[in-house]
Design an enzyme around this catalytic site. Structure first.
Site, PDB file in Angstrom:
ATOM      1  N   HIS A 167      -8.955   1.163  -5.712  1.00  0.00           N
ATOM      2  CA  HIS A 167      -8.077   0.269  -4.939  1.00  0.00           C
ATOM      3  C   HIS A 167      -6.644   0.732  -5.123  1.00  0.00           C
ATOM      4  O   HIS A 167      -6.207   0.974  -6.255  1.00  0.00           O
ATOM      5  CB  HIS A 167      -8.226  -1.183  -5.398  1.00  0.00           C
ATOM      6  CG  HIS A 167      -9.594  -1.709  -5.193  1.00  0.00           C
ATOM      7  ND1 HIS A 167     -10.036  -2.135  -3.968  1.00  0.00           N
ATOM      8  CD2 HIS A 167     -10.637  -1.846  -6.050  1.00  0.00           C
ATOM      9  CE1 HIS A 167     -11.301  -2.520  -4.082  1.00  0.00           C
ATOM     10  NE2 HIS A 167     -11.685  -2.349  -5.333  1.00  0.00           N
TER      11      HIS A 167
ATOM     12  N   TYR B 292       0.795  -1.231   0.000  1.00  0.00           N
ATOM     13  CA  TYR B 292       0.000   0.000   0.000  1.00  0.00           C
ATOM     14  C   TYR B 292       0.827   1.281   0.000  1.00  0.00           C
ATOM     15  O   TYR B 292       0.264   2.362  -0.079  1.00  0.00           O
ATOM     16  CB  TYR B 292      -0.952  -0.003   1.202  1.00  0.00           C
ATOM     17  CG  TYR B 292      -1.879  -1.184   1.194  1.00  0.00           C
ATOM     18  CD1 TYR B 292      -2.902  -1.283   0.258  1.00  0.00           C
ATOM     19  CD2 TYR B 292      -1.716  -2.223   2.103  1.00  0.00           C
ATOM     20  CE1 TYR B 292      -3.745  -2.380   0.229  1.00  0.00           C
ATOM     21  CE2 TYR B 292      -2.559  -3.331   2.089  1.00  0.00           C
ATOM     22  CZ  TYR B 292      -3.567  -3.396   1.146  1.00  0.00           C
ATOM     23  OH  TYR B 292      -4.391  -4.485   1.122  1.00  0.00           O
TER      24      TYR B 292
END
Length: 144
Positions: free
Chosen positions: A100, A23
């Protein structure tokens, strides 16, 4: 002024700390700052929210029905499990971008099937935190 709701699901409050190899190191507060600055440049207002609780996300979607020109949503883990969020999004009849940070299609099979995609106008995946900035620019065009 058009308002765009930017909704973030569970564990995104830990961006920058949680699995940075997936991430990245950008925090959600940094993303919020980018979005607020970009929104001002684009003539938009943003309502930026994060919750670890499904019901709070649903309540935000309901509020968006009244206040928002569009929704950008990163439902995180709820992407793959929440029929309730899907149903709430179906009731929002303006543009919706599912977002996302990682490319969910390169990850484990459990991440390959997003329920939210069934109602999303568009999907952005795999562009990291920068995806939020692109989603906001796309939403500006979609809500003209």
């Amino acid at each position: 002024m058009r308002t765009i709701f930017i909704l973030n699901g569970p564990n995104l409050n830990l961006l920058g700390q949680r699995e940075p190899e997936i991430y990245g190191h950008t925090t959600l507060d940094e993303i919020r700052g980018w979005c607020e600055a970009d929104a001002a440049e684009l003539g938009l207002a943003v309502e930026f929210r994060q919750s670890n609780f499904e019901g709070e996300i649903i309540e935000a979607i309901h509020a968006a029905r009244i206040k928002a020109a569009g929704i950008i949503i990163n439902p995180a883990g709820y992407s793959f499990t929440s029929i309730a969020i899907l149903d709430a999004l179906k009731m929002f009849e303006r543009p919706k971008i599912e977002l996302h940070i990682s490319n969910i299609h390169q990850r484990e099979a459990i991440y390959h099937h997003s329920l939210v995609s069934k109602t999303a106008t568009a999907v952005i995946a795999g562009l990291g935190a920068y995806g939020y900035r692109l989603a906001l620019r796309a939403m500006a065009e979609m809500t003209r």
